[in-house]
Write an enzyme that holds these catalytic residues in place. Structure first.
Site, PDB file in Angstrom:
ATOM      1  N   ASN A   1      -4.609  -1.827   6.488  1.00 49.02           N
ATOM      2  CA  ASN A   1      -3.566  -0.981   7.061  1.00 49.02           C
ATOM      3  C   ASN A   1      -4.136  -0.309   8.322  1.00 49.02           C
ATOM      4  O   ASN A   1      -5.105   0.446   8.238  1.00 49.02           O
ATOM      5  CB  ASN A   1      -3.161   0.066   6.009  1.00 49.02           C
ATOM      6  CG  ASN A   1      -2.059   0.974   6.493  1.00 49.02           C
ATOM      7  OD1 ASN A   1      -2.088   1.401   7.646  1.00 49.02           O
ATOM      8  ND2 ASN A   1      -1.111   1.284   5.638  1.00 49.02           N
TER       9      ASN A   1
ATOM     10  N   HIS B   1      -3.798   4.189  10.831  1.00 49.96           N
ATOM     11  CA  HIS B   1      -4.590   5.352  11.252  1.00 49.96           C
ATOM     12  C   HIS B   1      -5.397   5.110  12.514  1.00 49.96           C
ATOM     13  O   HIS B   1      -5.951   6.040  13.088  1.00 49.96           O
ATOM     14  CB  HIS B   1      -5.413   5.880  10.084  1.00 49.96           C
ATOM     15  CG  HIS B   1      -4.492   6.362   9.011  1.00 49.96           C
ATOM     16  ND1 HIS B   1      -3.478   7.251   9.269  1.00 49.96           N
ATOM     17  CD2 HIS B   1      -4.356   6.005   7.716  1.00 49.96           C
ATOM     18  CE1 HIS B   1      -2.781   7.455   8.176  1.00 49.96           C
ATOM     19  NE2 HIS B   1      -3.285   6.701   7.219  1.00 49.96           N
TER      20      HIS B   1
ATOM     21  N   HIS C   1       2.973   0.696   8.626  1.00 55.67           N
ATOM     22  CA  HIS C   1       4.142   1.453   8.181  1.00 55.67           C
ATOM     23  C   HIS C   1       4.823   1.998   9.431  1.00 55.67           C
ATOM     24  O   HIS C   1       4.295   2.899  10.080  1.00 55.67           O
ATOM     25  CB  HIS C   1       3.673   2.590   7.262  1.00 55.67           C
ATOM     26  CG  HIS C   1       4.787   3.385   6.667  1.00 55.67           C
ATOM     27  ND1 HIS C   1       4.560   4.389   5.750  1.00 55.67           N
ATOM     28  CD2 HIS C   1       6.127   3.337   6.830  1.00 55.67           C
ATOM     29  CE1 HIS C   1       5.710   4.916   5.374  1.00 55.67           C
ATOM     30  NE2 HIS C   1       6.686   4.299   6.028  1.00 55.67           N
TER      31      HIS C   1
ATOM     32  N   ARG D   1       7.096   4.291  10.512  1.00 55.65           N
ATOM     33  CA  ARG D   1       7.806   5.432   9.920  1.00 55.65           C
ATOM     34  C   ARG D   1       9.012   5.811  10.762  1.00 55.65           C
ATOM     35  O   ARG D   1       9.032   5.603  11.973  1.00 55.65           O
ATOM     36  CB  ARG D   1       6.856   6.628   9.802  1.00 55.65           C
ATOM     37  CG  ARG D   1       5.719   6.411   8.802  1.00 55.65           C
ATOM     38  CD  ARG D   1       4.932   7.692   8.629  1.00 55.65           C
ATOM     39  NE  ARG D   1       5.712   8.703   7.955  1.00 55.65           N
ATOM     40  CZ  ARG D   1       5.578   9.042   6.670  1.00 55.65           C
ATOM     41  NH1 ARG D   1       4.668   8.460   5.925  1.00 55.65           N
ATOM     42  NH2 ARG D   1       6.337   9.966   6.145  1.00 55.65           N
TER      43      ARG D   1
ATOM     44  N   ARG E   1       5.317   8.482  13.725  1.00 55.62           N
ATOM     45  CA  ARG E   1       4.160   9.357  13.954  1.00 55.62           C
ATOM     46  C   ARG E   1       2.884   8.587  14.252  1.00 55.62           C
ATOM     47  O   ARG E   1       1.956   9.136  14.820  1.00 55.62           O
ATOM     48  CB  ARG E   1       3.949  10.296  12.761  1.00 55.62           C
ATOM     49  CG  ARG E   1       3.439   9.621  11.523  1.00 55.62           C
ATOM     50  CD  ARG E   1       3.033  10.634  10.483  1.00 55.62           C
ATOM     51  NE  ARG E   1       4.166  11.334   9.923  1.00 55.62           N
ATOM     52  CZ  ARG E   1       4.165  11.872   8.706  1.00 55.62           C
ATOM     53  NH1 ARG E   1       3.076  11.795   7.960  1.00 55.62           N
ATOM     54  NH2 ARG E   1       5.213  12.480   8.230  1.00 55.62           N
TER      55      ARG E   1
ATOM     56  N   GLU F   1       5.493  -2.053   5.969  1.00 55.72           N
ATOM     57  CA  GLU F   1       5.945  -1.010   5.031  1.00 55.72           C
ATOM     58  C   GLU F   1       7.098  -0.282   5.693  1.00 55.72           C
ATOM     59  O   GLU F   1       7.002   0.113   6.861  1.00 55.72           O
ATOM     60  CB  GLU F   1       4.823  -0.009   4.761  1.00 55.72           C
ATOM     61  CG  GLU F   1       3.690  -0.561   3.945  1.00 55.72           C
ATOM     62  CD  GLU F   1       2.616   0.502   3.745  1.00 55.72           C
ATOM     63  OE1 GLU F   1       2.785   1.658   4.181  1.00 55.72           O
ATOM     64  OE2 GLU F   1       1.590   0.160   3.170  1.00 55.72           O
TER      65      GLU F   1
ATOM     66  N   THR G   1       2.430   8.783   2.272  1.00 55.72           N
ATOM     67  CA  THR G   1       3.415   8.430   1.243  1.00 55.72           C
ATOM     68  C   THR G   1       3.063   9.123  -0.070  1.00 55.72           C
ATOM     69  O   THR G   1       1.932   9.041  -0.535  1.00 55.72           O
ATOM     70  CB  THR G   1       3.420   6.898   1.034  1.00 55.72           C
ATOM     71  OG1 THR G   1       3.478   6.272   2.305  1.00 55.72           O
ATOM     72  CG2 THR G   1       4.601   6.472   0.188  1.00 55.72           C
TER      73      THR G   1
ATOM     74  N   GLU H   1       3.813  -3.421  -5.433  1.00 57.85           N
ATOM     75  CA  GLU H   1       2.544  -2.830  -5.030  1.00 57.85           C
ATOM     76  C   GLU H   1       2.358  -1.616  -5.923  1.00 57.85           C
ATOM     77  O   GLU H   1       3.120  -0.635  -5.831  1.00 57.85           O
ATOM     78  CB  GLU H   1       2.537  -2.418  -3.555  1.00 57.85           C
ATOM     79  CG  GLU H   1       1.181  -1.808  -3.176  1.00 57.85           C
ATOM     80  CD  GLU H   1       1.076  -1.421  -1.700  1.00 57.85           C
ATOM     81  OE1 GLU H   1       1.864  -1.916  -0.884  1.00 57.85           O
ATOM     82  OE2 GLU H   1       0.183  -0.617  -1.396  1.00 57.85           O
TER      83      GLU H   1
ATOM     84  N   HIS I   1      -3.271   2.575  -2.018  1.00 57.46           N
ATOM     85  CA  HIS I   1      -3.100   3.991  -1.695  1.00 57.46           C
ATOM     86  C   HIS I   1      -4.303   4.812  -2.166  1.00 57.46           C
ATOM     87  O   HIS I   1      -4.572   4.895  -3.358  1.00 57.46           O
ATOM     88  CB  HIS I   1      -1.818   4.611  -2.265  1.00 57.46           C
ATOM     89  CG  HIS I   1      -1.309   5.712  -1.358  1.00 57.46           C
ATOM     90  ND1 HIS I   1      -1.931   6.914  -1.265  1.00 57.46           N
ATOM     91  CD2 HIS I   1      -0.306   5.730  -0.464  1.00 57.46           C
ATOM     92  CE1 HIS I   1      -1.304   7.647  -0.365  1.00 57.46           C
ATOM     93  NE2 HIS I   1      -0.314   6.956   0.147  1.00 57.46           N
TER      94      HIS I   1
END
Ligand code: PXP
Length: 242
Positions: A7, A10, A43, A45, A49, A70, A101, A151, A191
Site C-alpha cells: 500500500n 503513505h 485508497h 479517499r 488526503r 480500496e 480506516t 480482506e 491493517h
C-alpha cells in the site's frame, strides 16, 4: 502461500504534507514491484488526503501486477473504478475524521446498499473484495453479496496489548480464514501489520495476500524503500513456508 501487496498511500501522505511532487507513489510502486510485491494497493479517499486521481491513473498505466483500489462504497468511486479498471476493488468503510480506516465494512448491515456498487464492478471484470472484521456474520454476508474475496481486518490483532490478546485475535483470524474458504471466498488480510507481527498472519491457512503500507514506509525511512519491501516480502514468504 501469502504474497505481499504494498500500500503506497503513505508515500503520498508525505508528499501531500508539503503539497509538492515528491515522494511520488507511482515511483514507489515501480520499486515495490521490483522488490517482490505482487500488487500495489491504493485508497483513493473521498477527501483525497493522500492518493490523488492522477496517481491512480498513472498507476493503472505502470503497475504490472495487480492494482488493488480500496474505495468507499459510493457512486463517485464506482464511476472512477469503472473508468480506471483496477484488477481488484476492495470496499472499505470511510469516515472523514478518522486517521485511518477504522473497523471493517459492515457487509451484513449494508446488504441493501452494496449490490448497486458490487454488481457493476464485477460485471466489468473487476475482482471484488470486502474489508471485513473476522466474524462469521460478515463472512456470510460477503458470500451473499457475491464478493470474490474478503480482506480480514487485522487491526484488533495488531493492536492487542498482551500475548493472550494477540493469540485470541489470531485465532479469530484463523477461524475466519477457514470459514471464508469453506464459503468459496478467497482470503486476504491487512491493517496495522508490521515486521514484528505479520509472520503469524502470513502463516494462516488459505491466506493469499497481505496488504501492508505504513510499516513498510516507516522502515523505508531508515533502510530505503526497495529494501523495506524486500524484507517484508521475504518475511511473508518464510512464514508461509513454515
Ligand atoms: N487494508 C486496508 C483495507 C486498509 O484500509 C489499509 C490502510 O489503508 C491497509 C490494508 C494497510 O494498512 P497499514 O497501512 O496499517 O499497513
Amino acid at each position: 502461500m501469502a504474497k505481499l501487496c504494498v500500500n503506497v498511500d503513505h508515500v503520498a501522505t508525505i508528499r501531500q504534507a508539503r503539497q509538492t511532487d515528491e515522494p511520488d507513489p507511482v515511483a514507489a510502486a515501480l520499486v515495490a514491484e521490483r522488490a517482490g510485491a505482487v500488487g500495489i494497493t491504493v485508497h483513493l479517499r473521498e477527501d483525497r488526503r493522500h492518493i490523488q486521481d492522477r496517481d491512480l491513473r498513472l498507476l493503472r498505466q505502470v503497475v504490472r501486477g495487480k492494482l488493488n483500489l480500496e474505495m468507499a462504497a459510493v457512486a463517485e468511486m464506482r464511476a472512477i473504478a469503472l473508468e480506471v479498471r483496477p484488477e481488484q476493488a476492495t470496499l472499505v468503510p470511510e469516515r472523514r475524521q478518522e486517521v485511518t480506516t477504522e473497523g471493517g465494512l459492515d457487509a451484513a448491515g449494508q446488504a441493501g446498499r452494496l449490490p448497486g456498487i458490487i454488481g457493476p464492478l464485477r460485471q466489468a471484470g473487476i475482482a471484488l473484495s470486502l474489508f471485513i472484521d473476522p466474524r462469521p456474520g460478515q463472512l456470510a454476508a460477503a458470500r451473499e453479496l457475491g464478493a470474490d474475496y474478503v480482506e480480514l481486518n487485522t487491526a484488533a490483532y495488531s493492536e492487542a496489548k498482551t500475548p493472550a490478546g494477540r493469540k485470541k485475535e489470531l485465532e479469530a483470524l484463523r477461524e475466519a480464514a477457514l470459514g471464508a474458504r469453506a464459503l468459496g471466498l478467497g482470503v486476504h488480510a491487512g491493517h496495522g501489520l508490521t515486521y514484528l507481527n505479520a509472520g503469524p498472519v502470513a502463516a494462516l491457512p488459505h491466506l493469499e495476500e497481505l496488504n501492508i503500507g505504513h510499516s513498510i514506509v516507516a522502515h523505508a525511512v531508515f533502510v530505503g524503500f526497495e529494501r523495506a519491501v524486500r524484507e517484508m516480502a521475504d518475511l511473508i514468504e518464510r512464514a508461509g513456508r513454515s
